[in-house]
Write a protein that holds these residues in place. Structure first.
Motif, PDB file in Angstrom:
ATOM      1  N   GLY A  45       0.819  -1.212   0.000  1.00  0.00           N
ATOM      2  CA  GLY A  45       0.000   0.000   0.000  1.00  0.00           C
ATOM      3  C   GLY A  45       0.848   1.256   0.000  1.00  0.00           C
ATOM      4  N   ILE A  46       1.879   1.257   0.842  1.00  0.00           N
ATOM      5  CA  ILE A  46       2.778   2.421   0.878  1.00  0.00           C
ATOM      6  C   ILE A  46       3.507   2.576  -0.446  1.00  0.00           C
ATOM      7  N   ARG A  47       3.935   1.463  -1.034  1.00  0.00           N
ATOM      8  CA  ARG A  47       4.637   1.540  -2.313  1.00  0.00           C
ATOM      9  C   ARG A  47       3.720   2.059  -3.412  1.00  0.00           C
ATOM     10  N   THR A  48       2.424   1.648  -3.353  1.00  0.00           N
ATOM     11  CA  THR A  48       1.476   2.125  -4.349  1.00  0.00           C
ATOM     12  C   THR A  48       1.246   3.619  -4.224  1.00  0.00           C
ATOM     13  N   LEU A  49       1.127   4.093  -2.968  1.00  0.00           N
ATOM     14  CA  LEU A  49       0.890   5.515  -2.759  1.00  0.00           C
ATOM     15  C   LEU A  49       2.110   6.345  -3.132  1.00  0.00           C
ATOM     16  N   SER A  50       3.310   5.821  -2.881  1.00  0.00           N
ATOM     17  CA  SER A  50       4.516   6.577  -3.171  1.00  0.00           C
ATOM     18  C   SER A  50       4.844   6.570  -4.659  1.00  0.00           C
ATOM     19  N   ARG A  51       4.443   5.560  -5.392  1.00  0.00           N
ATOM     20  CA  ARG A  51       4.708   5.450  -6.820  1.00  0.00           C
ATOM     21  C   ARG A  51       3.528   5.989  -7.601  1.00  0.00           C
ATOM     22  N   ASP A  52       3.746   7.055  -8.358  1.00  0.00           N
ATOM     23  CA  ASP A  52       2.668   7.666  -9.122  1.00  0.00           C
ATOM     24  C   ASP A  52       2.280   6.737 -10.272  1.00  0.00           C
ATOM     25  N   PRO A  53       0.990   6.423 -10.417  1.00  0.00           N
ATOM     26  CA  PRO A  53       0.568   5.514 -11.498  1.00  0.00           C
ATOM     27  C   PRO A  53       0.848   6.067 -12.883  1.00  0.00           C
ATOM     28  N   VAL A  54       0.997   7.385 -13.016  1.00  0.00           N
ATOM     29  CA  VAL A  54       1.312   7.953 -14.323  1.00  0.00           C
ATOM     30  C   VAL A  54       2.662   7.444 -14.811  1.00  0.00           C
ATOM     31  N   PHE A  55       3.637   7.345 -13.905  1.00  0.00           N
ATOM     32  CA  PHE A  55       4.941   6.822 -14.292  1.00  0.00           C
ATOM     33  C   PHE A  55       4.839   5.353 -14.700  1.00  0.00           C
ATOM     34  N   ASP A  56       3.994   4.596 -13.997  1.00  0.00           N
ATOM     35  CA  ASP A  56       3.793   3.205 -14.391  1.00  0.00           C
ATOM     36  C   ASP A  56       3.231   3.128 -15.806  1.00  0.00           C
TER      37      ASP A  56
END
Length: 224
Positions: A45-56
Motif C-alpha cells: 500500500g505504501i509503495r502504491t501511494l509513493s509510486r505515481d501511477p502515471v509513471f507506471d
C-alpha cells in the motif's frame, strides 16, 4: 506419607505451568502472524501511494529499448491537488536521432490512447526540436524531443567548455537525443482554460490574442 501427598501437588503445578507456556506460545505465534499478515499489505500500500501511477503508465509505452536507454523521474505537488497539483516530469536518453525518437514516442502515445492537442502556448516559448502536446482523460502531456547538450570532459588546468549551440559541433561530441515528458492534471493546466483578453486600444497590444478555432468556446474577458 508427606512425600506421597506432595507428589500430586507438584505434578498439578507442573501441568499448570505447561498449559501457561503453551498459551503464551500460541499468543506469540498469533501476534507474529497478525503482524506479518498486516505488514505485507501495508508495504504494498505504501509503495502504491509513493509510486505515481502515471509513471507506471509511461513505463508501459511501446517504445524500443534504444529510445529509453536512461530514465530519470521527478515529481512535485500533491496527487489530490492540495495547494499545488501534481507535476510529473520524466527525462529520457535515446540512442538515436531526434526525428526517429520523436516518431516512436508519438506512435506509442497514440497506441496508449493519447490524442494530439492543438493548443496555443505549446510550447510556451520557441524551442529547438520537436515539441508536441497531448491529452487523455484528465491529463495533459508535453513531449519535447531534441538533440542532447553534450559537454566534453574537463581537462586539468583548463576551464570547462561551455556547450555549443551549433548543431554540427554537438554532433561531433555526442549522438542520440534527449526526451522530456511533462504530465499535468488538466484542471491545473492553464491552457485548458479560456485565455484572458485585453482591449488593444488601452494597451496597444493584445498579449493573449483570441484563437478563432478555440475548442473551449468563447473567451471569458478578464475583470477590470
Amino acid at each position: 506419607m508427606p512425600d506421597d501427598d506432595a507428589a500430586p501437588g507438584a505434578r498439578s503445578e507442573e501441568r499448570r505451568q505447561t498449559r501457561e507456556r503453551r498459551r503464551l506460545r500460541a499468543a506469540v505465534l498469533a501476534l507474529v502472524s497478525i503482524v506479518l499478515l498486516g505488514a505485507v499489505p501495508l508495504f504494498f500500500g505504501i509503495r502504491t501511494l509513493s509510486r505515481d501511477p502515471v509513471f507506471d503508465n509511461l513505463d508501459q509505452l511501446n517504445v524500443p529499448g534504444w529510445a529509453a536507454a536512461k530514465t530519470v523521474d521527478d515529481v512535485s505537488g500533491s496527487r489530490w491537488c492540495l495547494l499545488d497539483c501534481r507535476l510529473r516530469e520524466r527525462t529520457v536518453t535515446s540512442e538515436k536521432a531526434p526525428e526517429e525518437t520523436a516518431q516512436v514516442y508519438e506512435d506509442a502515445l497514440r497506441q496508449d490512447g493519447w490524442r494530439p492537442w492543438k493548443v496555443s502556448r505549446c510550447p510556451e516559448q520557441q524551442t529547438k526540436g520537436s515539441y508536441t502536446c497531448w491529452r487523455r482523460d484528465e491529463l495533459t502531456l508535453d513531449l519535447w524531443v531534441r538533440e542532447p547538450t553534450c559537454v566534453p570532459p574537463p581537462v586539468d588546468g583548463e576551464p570547462a567548455v561551455v556547450p555549443s549551440d551549433d548543431p554540427s559541433a554537438a554532433a561531433t561530441e555526442c549522438t542520440g537525443s534527449l526526451v522530456s515528458v511533462k504530465v499535468r492534471n488538466a484542471i491545473d493546466d492553464e491552457r485548458t482554460r479560456p485565455q484572458p483578453t485585453t482591449d488593444p486600444s488601452l494597451t496597444g497590444e493584445d498579449p493573449f490574442p483570441t484563437v478563432s478555432a478555440d475548442p473551449l468556446g468563447e473567451l471569458t474577458p478578464s475583470p477590470s
